[in-house]
Write an enzyme that holds these catalytic residues in place. Structure first.
Site, PDB file in Angstrom:
ATOM      1  N   CYS A   1       7.255  24.029  -9.110  1.00 61.31           N
ATOM      2  CA  CYS A   1       7.134  25.422  -8.439  1.00 61.31           C
ATOM      3  C   CYS A   1       7.453  25.328  -7.126  1.00 61.31           C
ATOM      4  O   CYS A   1       6.505  24.863  -6.213  1.00 61.31           O
ATOM      5  CB  CYS A   1       5.781  26.214  -8.718  1.00 61.31           C
ATOM      6  SG  CYS A   1       5.763  27.910  -8.330  1.00 61.31           S
TER       7      CYS A   1
ATOM      8  N   CYS B   1      16.871  19.664   0.133  1.00 60.35           N
ATOM      9  CA  CYS B   1      15.775  19.639   1.261  1.00 60.35           C
ATOM     10  C   CYS B   1      16.204  20.435   2.508  1.00 60.35           C
ATOM     11  O   CYS B   1      17.443  20.081   2.982  1.00 60.35           O
ATOM     12  CB  CYS B   1      15.360  18.550   1.555  1.00 60.35           C
ATOM     13  SG  CYS B   1      13.877  18.773   2.949  1.00 60.35           S
TER      14      CYS B   1
END
Length: 166
Positions: A150, A78
């Site tokens: 995605c 992240c």
């Protein structure tokens, strides 16, 4: 006159509610994720484009992420908090223009229903540690999961495996 007001109300309510959460600063913070920063700290940490994706649920243009061409062995983390999210072994070319993965690291992401488009319901994917918006998951991916995560490249940071050939 009453009929016109009723029709206006019935038609406007769903339209106004679509994507409304995106307009509320800090709406994710209320969800109580373990890693939290103030809005100004997020802006300073991420920069404008990554902030728009991770904190305001924006989408980067397809084909714009350098991570589409990343072929080395490693981990995708992240960009907001550094939590590991995806392993390179699960990355594949979906032809969509966004980095795509067929599996996640256990416990690394959360999901929620996304009704922000008129196209129906999608499943939004976010970091389980900071709540940062990553992208969406669809049920049209390859085996063994059949899933396609995605993901916005701006939401990711690639960490190559030490000593990995590429």
């Amino acid at each position: 006159m009453r009929r016109r007001r009723l029709m206006t109300l019935l038609l406007a309510t769903p339209v106004l509610s679509l994507g409304l959460a995106r307009l509320l600063p800090g709406s994710r913070a209320a969800e109580g994720f373990p890693f939290q920063l103030s809005e100004s700290e997020w802006r300073q940490r991420l920069g404008d484009k990554a902030y728009a994706v991770l904190r305001e649920e924006d989408t980067e243009p397809p084909g714009s992420s350098p991570l589409l061409e990343e072929k080395r062995t490693g981990t995708y983390a992240c960009a907001g908090c550094g939590q590991d999210l995806f392993r390179s072994e699960t990355k594949y070319d979906s032809g969509t223009g966004w980095p795509s993965f067929y599996d996640v690291i256990d416990g690394a992401v959360g999901t929620r229903e996304d009704r922000s488009l008129f196209l129906g319901t999608r499943t939004e994917v976010h970091c389980s540690r900071c709540g940062g918006h990553l992208g969406h998951v669809f049920e049209d991916g390859p085996p063994p999961t059949g899933l396609r995560y995605c993901i916005n490249g701006l939401a990711l940071e690639f960490r190559p495996q030490t000593g990995a050939a590429g």
